[in-house]
Structure formats: C-alpha cells, structure tokens
Design an enzyme around this catalytic site. Sequence first.
Site, PDB file in Angstrom:
ATOM      1  N   CYS A 144       0.887  -1.321   0.178  1.00  0.00           N
ATOM      2  CA  CYS A 144      -0.144   0.059  -0.084  1.00  0.00           C
ATOM      3  C   CYS A 144       0.704   1.324   0.005  1.00  0.00           C
ATOM      4  O   CYS A 144       1.592   1.530  -0.902  1.00  0.00           O
ATOM      5  CB  CYS A 144      -0.900  -0.133   1.132  1.00  0.00           C
ATOM      6  SG  CYS A 144      -2.396   1.027   1.097  1.00  0.00           S
TER       7      CYS A 144
ATOM      8  N   HIS B 115      -3.831  -5.382   1.135  1.00  0.00           N
ATOM      9  CA  HIS B 115      -3.548  -5.583   2.515  1.00  0.00           C
ATOM     10  C   HIS B 115      -4.011  -6.952   2.777  1.00  0.00           C
ATOM     11  O   HIS B 115      -5.210  -7.421   2.093  1.00  0.00           O
ATOM     12  CB  HIS B 115      -4.443  -4.589   3.353  1.00  0.00           C
ATOM     13  CG  HIS B 115      -4.080  -3.459   3.464  1.00  0.00           C
ATOM     14  ND1 HIS B 115      -2.758  -2.955   4.058  1.00  0.00           N
ATOM     15  CD2 HIS B 115      -4.624  -2.072   2.789  1.00  0.00           C
ATOM     16  CE1 HIS B 115      -2.735  -1.736   3.895  1.00  0.00           C
ATOM     17  NE2 HIS B 115      -3.748  -1.168   3.252  1.00  0.00           N
TER      18      HIS B 115
END
Length: 489
Positions: free
Chosen positions: A338, A433
């Site tokens: 991310c 994630h």
Amino acid sequence: MDLKKLRPIMFVGTGSDVGKSVIAAGFCRIFKQDGYEPAPFKAQNMSLNSFVTPDGLELGRAQAVQAEAAQIPCESDMNPVLLKPTNDKSSQVVLNGKPVGNQSAYEYFMANDRRELFTAVKDAFDRLASKYSPIVMEGAGSISELNLKHRDITNLRMAAHAGAAVYLVADIDKGGVFGSVYGTIALLTPEERACMKGIIINKFRGDGRLFEDGKRKLEELTGLPVIGILPYFRDIHIEQEDSVSLELKYKSAVEGKVNIAVVLLKRLSNFTDFDRLEKDPRVNLFYSNDPSEISKASIVIIPGSKNTIGDMLAIKNNGVAKAIYDAHKAGKTVIGICGGYQMLGESIMDPHHIEGDIEQIPGLGLLPVTTVLQPEKTTLQCIFEFQGMEGTGYEIHMGETTALSPGQPVATLADGRRDGYYLDHKTWGSYIHGILDNSAVINSILAPYTDEKGIHYDYKKFKEGQYDKLAELLRSHIHMDLIYKSLAI
C-alpha cells in the site's frame, strides 16, 4: 427463527489499552456458542488499523475481528465513526464507512457538541440491534474524562441510549488498580453509576486467588461486584486494536531464522498485515526504524501509511531510506504494501493537498511507478491470483499508481484489474492488504532464504481456534451467571 433477546453488554475502561477489545471479542464468541446472534459495536474508534466490509465500506479492524469472533460479516454500523490520524493534530474522519474530510482534534471535539455524530451513531446502533442480540459494545479510553464527557458519543451516553449493562475493565499490570477503579467509579454521576454492573480485573500475573482480599476491598469501595480476575496470557493470539502492541515487537535479527524487518513508520497503518507472517516458524519478524537493524534483515517490508509523503520524508531524514536502498543493492528482498508500494516508486504527488502542503516528493526509485494521491478513497475486498494460486485481501488507499514502463503485476484480481508492480521475485509492491496472509505469497518470498518447507497453515482455522480458546478462558475466570442475570430482559 425468532431472535433470542438479551440486553446489550458494554465493556468500558479505566483508560486506553486495558484489554476491552479482546474481552469484547471473547464475549462475541461466548454468546455465539450459547445460541445467540451477537454483533460488536464501538461508536467511535481512533485507529490506523482498519478493514473493509463486503460492500466496500471502512471500519476499525477491532470490530472486524469481533465480528469474525461472532461468525458474522462485518458492516460499517459496527463502527460508525472512525478517526484515522494523519499527523499529530488532525485526523481523517470516516463516517458510516466513508471519509468525510479531515479535522483537527480541536475542531472535531469542540464543534457543535458533536450532536450530529451522536445521532448518526445512535442510528447505526439501532439498525444493528434490530438484527442481532446481544450487541457487544466497547467503550473508548477512560469513562471519567470530565472535560470531554458532555461531548462523549462512545461511552456512557451511548450505554444509556442502548440500555446496556456496563462492566468496567481495569489493567492490574499497569499498577494503581485500586486508585484507577475507585476514582473512575467515584467520578460518575448517579445516572452513569446506575449503568454499572460490575468490574473485571484484567492481566493478573500469578494465582488469582491471591487477589481475593483486593477483590473484597474493591467491592466495598465501589459497591460493585468484581465478576472476574483474568490472567495475563501470551498463548492466545487475537489481533490487537492498535499499534501500542508493536512496542513488544521491537526485536532484532537472530541466527537460524529468516530475518524480516518491517519499517517502523510514524503513521504505520494496518500492521496486522504481518501477523500471519510473524507466526511462520521459519521467520523472525521485527519492527525497526534503526538503519543498522534493518541492514541485518534478509527481507525488508515497507508497510502502509496514513501519511505517505510525511513518512517518506521521515525515512529520508533518519537514514532508513538509504538502508532500504542498500538492502536492494545487496540483493536482498524489498517489498512495499500500500503506502510502502507508493514509496518504492519514482515519485509521490499530492496536487489536491490530501496529506498536507507538500505537493511532490521523490520516492525510493526502486520501482518504475509514480503515484498521484486522489480525493476519493478505494475500499474493496478482493480475490486475487498470485503465481497461479488464489488468495484474498482488501484495498484501502487514496492514491492511483501508474507504471512508467511495461512490467508484470504482482497479482491479477478477480474483476480483471492488475495489482502492483513485480520487478522481480525480490522487488515488488502491492496495494493488497492481507496479501501476506496467503501461504503461496509467504512461500514465494521466503524461498530464496530457506530450503525448509512451510507447514500447511490454515490461518482462518487457526484464528477460529484462538477465539474458542479465548472464550474458554473467559468462562473459567468470569462469573457468567452474573453476566447473564444482568442481561436478562
């Protein structure tokens, strides 16, 4: 089938980090085991650790964990207000699963007595209570912050709306348990005091019978029963609410394991991305912002961040960026998740001032990609394919990353999108994630460093077992008959 009804139950604290979240998760599992349909609720969370619901809304990770313990899908009504700190003075405000802007702490806590927010959280609770019973509620911080109580939307004002039976949790391991419990109860108004049904002493080291005299004294001082003395435990693994627990993981490199350093960013988010990896017996995983410690690792992971540009600037200034670059040049593995993926690129741009005044900053330059931060946040659960294997994860990001030269994606998503940039088996970045919850990904990144094969590890089954162990521990140390008596309608 008619819903078996109980009053809501609420766990509040003498302060932050006393164990409310884990106890609430345990009770979600207990009520499920006992034939009820429980659901968690926390009106307001402040956390950088969040999760995505099946319908693409955001909530605090703790309530997602509690929903998992209750064996139900998570939904934004379980945590209608989520504050995600972007710097020391302001936070992104997520309302009913969607960001509604950034506010300073002063603006958030002082404006309009938060009447509109309180209405929103009461509405969310009412929707949840129409579908589930009992609602397992969690408070925030201390219930006796006198200067903030009249603006409280999370603790006893919420308990009064719900008609909840409230139990006070105190952490005896912090010390001062008599003062904190007695002081907390003494500062309540008569109306607040009427909500309180008992006290739970948490994190007791040693034989709980040694606290019998202390239990009697607390009951005399407060007029409330001490319904349980919970032992300090390390053998039950439940995801922690926030990164206060990371201080226990400031370890170092060791011999005989694959050493993995997770860069300790100031605004590190979603640290639970590494829980599964940390439990792999081949691995020694530690968090660090010390360049000399990072240099000892074979694998360096840059995690997510709530302020990517600010954290990028910080690691350039403290020497960590050079340590990451040197690790890459030495042939070690460098991975970004991310915000960490964004940092691995050539540049990060913020033309809309999403994160602050800096409009552009160079990245680490290890991947040929560039990122532009966007006003709209992407929040999705996803199924993906990684090297022929299927996995699951979720996306929470406010940036759009573009490749500057053709390359392979890290994963292909079920909807056809391509995720991340795969430079080679030792250098890649992904927006997913939870990608490291998947055995195929873990085995791939460990393969260059160990011949030892990973054990077959069903992480979902492992977590289910941990919730059952937690429920068993709570049952054996808490007076459950008193709990059920207080919840009877």
